[in-house]
Design a protein around this motif. Structure first.
Motif, short mmCIF file in Angstrom:
data_model
loop_
_atom_site.label_atom_id
_atom_site.label_comp_id
_atom_site.label_asym_id
_atom_site.label_seq_id
_atom_site.Cartn_x
_atom_site.Cartn_y
_atom_site.Cartn_z
N LEU A 72 0.79 -1.22 0.00
CA LEU A 72 0.00 0.00 0.00
C LEU A 72 0.83 1.27 0.00
O LEU A 72 0.29 2.36 -0.23
CB LEU A 72 -0.94 0.02 1.21
CG LEU A 72 -1.99 -1.09 1.27
CD1 LEU A 72 -2.94 -0.84 2.44
CD2 LEU A 72 -2.77 -1.20 -0.03
N ALA A 73 2.14 1.17 0.27
CA ALA A 73 3.01 2.35 0.29
C ALA A 73 2.41 3.42 1.22
O ALA A 73 2.06 3.12 2.35
CB ALA A 73 3.23 2.86 -1.13
N SER A 74 2.24 4.66 0.73
CA SER A 74 1.82 5.75 1.62
C SER A 74 0.37 5.67 2.09
O SER A 74 -0.02 6.45 2.97
CB SER A 74 2.06 7.10 0.94
OG SER A 74 3.43 7.43 0.98
N PHE A 201 1.52 -5.95 8.17
CA PHE A 201 2.90 -5.60 7.87
C PHE A 201 3.71 -6.90 7.78
O PHE A 201 3.35 -7.92 8.34
CB PHE A 201 3.49 -4.74 8.98
CG PHE A 201 2.94 -3.33 9.06
CD1 PHE A 201 3.63 -2.27 8.50
CD2 PHE A 201 1.75 -3.09 9.73
CE1 PHE A 201 3.13 -0.98 8.60
CE2 PHE A 201 1.24 -1.80 9.84
CZ PHE A 201 1.94 -0.74 9.26
N ARG A 202 4.83 -6.83 7.08
CA ARG A 202 5.76 -7.96 6.97
C ARG A 202 5.03 -9.28 6.72
O ARG A 202 5.05 -10.20 7.55
CB ARG A 202 6.62 -8.06 8.24
CG ARG A 202 7.55 -6.87 8.39
CD ARG A 202 8.54 -7.01 9.52
NE ARG A 202 7.93 -7.03 10.82
CZ ARG A 202 8.51 -6.63 11.95
NH1 ARG A 202 9.73 -6.15 11.92
NH2 ARG A 202 7.88 -6.70 13.10
N VAL A 226 8.65 -4.69 1.48
CA VAL A 226 8.16 -3.34 1.27
C VAL A 226 9.01 -2.62 0.23
O VAL A 226 10.24 -2.66 0.26
CB VAL A 226 8.10 -2.55 2.58
CG1 VAL A 226 9.47 -2.45 3.25
CG2 VAL A 226 7.50 -1.18 2.37
N ASN A 227 8.34 -1.97 -0.72
CA ASN A 227 9.03 -1.30 -1.82
C ASN A 227 9.81 -0.08 -1.35
O ASN A 227 10.85 0.24 -1.89
CB ASN A 227 8.01 -0.90 -2.89
CG ASN A 227 8.63 -0.19 -4.08
OD1 ASN A 227 8.66 1.03 -4.13
ND2 ASN A 227 9.12 -0.95 -5.03
N ALA A 241 4.97 3.78 5.54
CA ALA A 241 4.87 2.71 4.53
C ALA A 241 5.14 1.38 5.21
O ALA A 241 5.70 1.32 6.30
CB ALA A 241 5.86 2.95 3.39
N GLY A 242 4.73 0.31 4.52
CA GLY A 242 4.99 -1.03 5.03
C GLY A 242 3.78 -1.93 5.10
O GLY A 242 3.91 -3.16 5.21
N LEU A 243 2.57 -1.36 5.02
CA LEU A 243 1.36 -2.16 5.14
C LEU A 243 1.01 -2.83 3.81
O LEU A 243 1.10 -2.22 2.75
CB LEU A 243 0.19 -1.28 5.58
CG LEU A 243 -1.12 -2.00 5.91
CD1 LEU A 243 -0.97 -2.88 7.14
CD2 LEU A 243 -2.24 -0.99 6.12
N PHE A 244 0.60 -4.09 3.88
CA PHE A 244 0.09 -4.85 2.74
C PHE A 244 -1.38 -5.16 3.00
O PHE A 244 -1.79 -5.39 4.15
CB PHE A 244 0.86 -6.15 2.56
CG PHE A 244 2.27 -5.97 2.05
CD1 PHE A 244 2.61 -6.28 0.74
CD2 PHE A 244 3.27 -5.50 2.90
CE1 PHE A 244 3.90 -6.11 0.28
CE2 PHE A 244 4.57 -5.33 2.44
CZ PHE A 244 4.89 -5.63 1.13
#
Length: 371
Positions: A72-74, A201-202, A226-227, A241-244
């Motif tokens: 999801l980035a930002s 996350f992760r 995370v991109n 950032a970091g959430l999927f």
């Protein structure tokens, strides 16, 4: 099911005639290899479809609305960090107008003492946009770089969109709650909504085959890491950032916002955080406490041209976007992996055009105007 809802569902299904060519043209033009679109209201999904594949290869996995995960980035800023702050403010654990140093004592470099939690949320802290955290030898050093940074503008003087603001907010959540951001938001927000398996996350390696890749490494697609390099250096869990998430999971979060926070938050908390807090200025979007608002100050807006004045939303570098129009009881969610090897020049700008056209198509359908 009421006649009005049946008519609305029919209108949105009919809008596939407009949605599908817009999104498929983005694939054909090389902007992104895959996408997921969901349009809905607080209690109904009106339209949901996956498009394309994980990569440009015709043999790669097809996108699925409910099972494909996206970096999801930002969007992390508004669907993880901001709701965590909303809950802590609601509980009286964090005060919006208190200085950040009250919660994070190390944030005490020259000029930072007057920066408040509210200014972090509205991007008016005066901090620079980012720092090269990826160059730090470890996550502790990277965090120290953030905590010892100094403002480049007078706090409160102007809006400068900054990842550092969100990183600091995530650190406030950790210090106040005693838990890392991912653990707190999962336990306190996602779990009550039944989203702990869809927003995380992760992500574990077992999910890797379900994650749309956002990068290439020596010709191999990279998924599940995370991109954002700064978020990666911070350990994969950061306020910016970091959430999927799956599209289906994020749609349920959007419905939670349209329900004004039921059952986790109070309506007055949601209203306070989603009303315009900083007016738009030339080349700078209006801001709520966390979210982007209208007008966005752009020639081409991801929110399109028709959403109502109380709408709020956000986008992410990887190709993600969510806009919510509370007056229409409408959200438009479009997730793509634009960051994966785009074939188009200026792919981010061209993606904004796709987002805007899709948002306008959804509004026209809901308003009963033929496309």
């Amino acid at each position: 099911m009421g006649v009005a809802l049946l008519s609305l569902l029919a209108a949105l299904q009919g809008s596939a005639v407009e949605f599908d060519p817009i999104i498929q043209a983005g694939i054909r033009d090389g902007i992104y290899p895959g996408a997921a679109l969901i349009v809905g209201r607080r209690d109904t999904i009106l339209y949901a479809r996956g498009y394309g594949r994980f990569t440009w290869s015709p043999s790669s996995s097809a996108v699925k609305v409910d099972s494909t995960f996206w970096d999801l980035a930002s969007l992390t800023k508004v669907v993880a960090t901001t709701p965590a702050l909303m809950l802590l403010v609601q509980r009286g654990r964090v005060a919006l107008d208190s200085p950040v140093v009250r919660y994070v004592p190390e944030f005490s470099s020259p000029g930072t003492g007057a920066i408040t939690v509210r200014q972090l949320l509205t991007h008016t802290s005066g901090l620079r946009g980012t720092l090269p955290l990826k160059d730090a030898p470890d996550s502790a050093t990277a965090l120290t770089m953030v905590l010892t940074t100094v403002p480049v503008a007078k706090p409160g003087s102007r809006m400068v969109y900054s990842d550092l603001n969100a990183i600091l907010l995530g650190e406030i959540v950790r210090r106040v709650s005693g838990q890392p951001l991912d653990a707190f938001v999962t336990r306190e927000v996602y779990a009550p909504l039944g989203l702990e398996q869809q927003m995380l996350f992760r992500p574990p390696r077992r999910l890797e085959k379900r994650i749309a890749p956002t990068g290439l490494w020596h010709g191999y697609a990279i998924a599940g890491v995370v991109n954002d390099p700064n978020a990666a250096r911070l350990g994969g869990v950061a306020g910016h950032a970091g959430l999927f998430s799956t599209a289906g999971g994020l749609a349920r979060f959007a419905q939670f916002m349209l329900r004004e926070g039921t059952p986790v938050l109070k309506p007055e908390t949601v209203r306070a955080f989603t009303k315009v807090a900083v007016a738009a200025r030339p080349n700078a979007s209006a801001r709520t406490l966390g979210w982007e608002a209208l007008p966005t100050g752009e020639d081409v807006s991801s929110a399109g041209t028709l959403m109502g004045p109380r709408s709020y939303g956000h986008t992410g570098w990887t190709g993600t976007s969510l806009w919510i129009d509370p007056d229409r009881n409408l959200f438009v969610l479009l997730l793509t992996n634009r960051a994966f090897d785009p074939k188009a020049r200026h792919s981010f700008t061209r993606l904004k055009e796709v987002r805007g056209r899709v948002a306008d198509a959804a509004v026209r359908a809901v308003d009963g105007v033929a496309p």
